[in-house]
Write an enzyme that holds these catalytic residues in place. Structure first.
Site, PDB file in Angstrom:
ATOM      1  N   LYS A  74       0.802  -1.225   0.000  1.00  0.00           N
ATOM      2  CA  LYS A  74       0.000   0.000   0.000  1.00  0.00           C
ATOM      3  C   LYS A  74       0.836   1.276   0.000  1.00  0.00           C
ATOM      4  O   LYS A  74       0.377   2.308  -0.498  1.00  0.00           O
ATOM      5  CB  LYS A  74      -0.956   0.005   1.200  1.00  0.00           C
ATOM      6  CG  LYS A  74      -2.060  -1.025   1.099  1.00  0.00           C
ATOM      7  CD  LYS A  74      -3.001  -0.922   2.290  1.00  0.00           C
ATOM      8  CE  LYS A  74      -4.129  -1.934   2.168  1.00  0.00           C
ATOM      9  NZ  LYS A  74      -5.090  -1.820   3.277  1.00  0.00           N
ATOM     10  N   GLY A 251     -13.801  -7.389  10.939  1.00  0.00           N
ATOM     11  CA  GLY A 251     -13.302  -6.639   9.793  1.00  0.00           C
ATOM     12  C   GLY A 251     -14.179  -6.702   8.563  1.00  0.00           C
ATOM     13  O   GLY A 251     -13.845  -6.085   7.544  1.00  0.00           O
TER      14      GLY A 251
END
Length: 291
Positions: A74, A251
């Protein structure tokens, strides 16, 4: 003319169990789109995370419309993009790349994804003192989301002290001095005694990285516990916290709401988040996503 065929993918490590392909393709099918979501697993390719730039270029050359980016790429992907959307630039992390007129544009939908999930799943949670485990790409997004939601103070704990310190500096620069601090893992006993809640934002607990990210004895019923890992939906951390009586958030919601925003970026169409929440509960083989 609006296109009705899309080719997108996910670049990351250990992503074989990812539910992103099914989430995106199911919603696209309901909207009458031809939508192909491909996994580009650096482990299976036998390359390291530094190969992300070449993979992005290859995807663009092959006609992909966009990519999702996950651990551990990322932050590494940023130097290989042409430009960043403001939120991705502020975060220093990208989880979505859209190819527009031959240019690679980086976005981050993790912030809005976590914020939407938290607001729905733990609407009454106290946010005065929050401890966050993890200062990587997901951690940066979660910390921004927490402070945007009104957290009084976020303490970032990471195995790499310099990474936690850098994130705390960036958060204070963006949200104001005194809103964030970095701490080492050996301070967790004191931190969690005084905290309202804890957010876990490392890969520990994923199918490829099993385990619990902190000593279980540090958890207590006065904490709420939120997780960014969604495969499995019930991680060892959440199972342990729930058994102690902690309010918990899995999540799954973050996975869905970040996918909602990514789908919109890829297609320009509005997905149905409620249908996608039902999808992830079904796909994960549980009704554990309660939103």
């Amino acid at each position: 003319m609006t296109q009705d065929s899309y080719l997108v993918g996910l670049i990351g490590s250990g992503i074989g169990p990812s539910l992103s392909p099914a989430l995106h393709e199911r919603e696209a099918g309901r909207q009458g789109l031809r939508y192909h979501y491909r996994l580009i697993d650096i482990d299976r390719l036998g390359v390291g995370p530094e190969a992300v730039g070449g993979l992005v270029r290859a995807a663009r050359d092959l006609g992909f419309d966009g990519l999702n980016i996950t651990h551990p790429c990322k932050q590494l992907v940023i130097s290989h993009l042409d430009t960043l959307a403001p939120q991705a630039e502020a975060l220093g992390a990208v989880n979505t790349v859209v190819f527009e007129d031959g240019r690679a544009v980086g976005h981050n939908t993790d912030v809005t994804g976590f914020a939407a999930s938290f607001a729905r799943g733990l609407p009454d949670a106290r946010l005065e003192r929050v401890v966050q485990l993890g200062a990587g790409g997901a951690g940066a997004a979660v910390a921004h989301a927490l402070l945007t939601l009104g957290a009084g103070h976020v303490t970032v704990v990471d195995a790499l002290p310099e990474r936690a310190a850098a994130l705390a500096v960036a958060l204070n620069r963006h949200f104001g001095d005194g809103r964030a601090a970095a701490a080492s893992p050996d301070t967790l006993p004191k931190l969690l005694t005084d905290a309202d809640g804890i957010v876990h934002a490392t890969p520990t607990g994923m199918a490829a990285h099993p385990g619990i990210p902190l000593p279980a004895e540090l958890l207590h019923p006065g904490l709420w516990v939120a997780e960014v890992v969604y495969r499995p939906l019930e991680t060892e951390l959440l199972r342990t916290a729930r058994a102690l009586g902690c309010a918990t958030l899995d999540g799954g919601g973050m996975a869905v709401f970040q996918a909602v925003d990514a789908f919109r970026l890829f297609t320009g169409r509005e997905p149905d988040s409620m249908r996608m929440l039902a999808d992830i509960a079904e796909l994960a083989g549980t009704a554990a996503v309660r939103h």
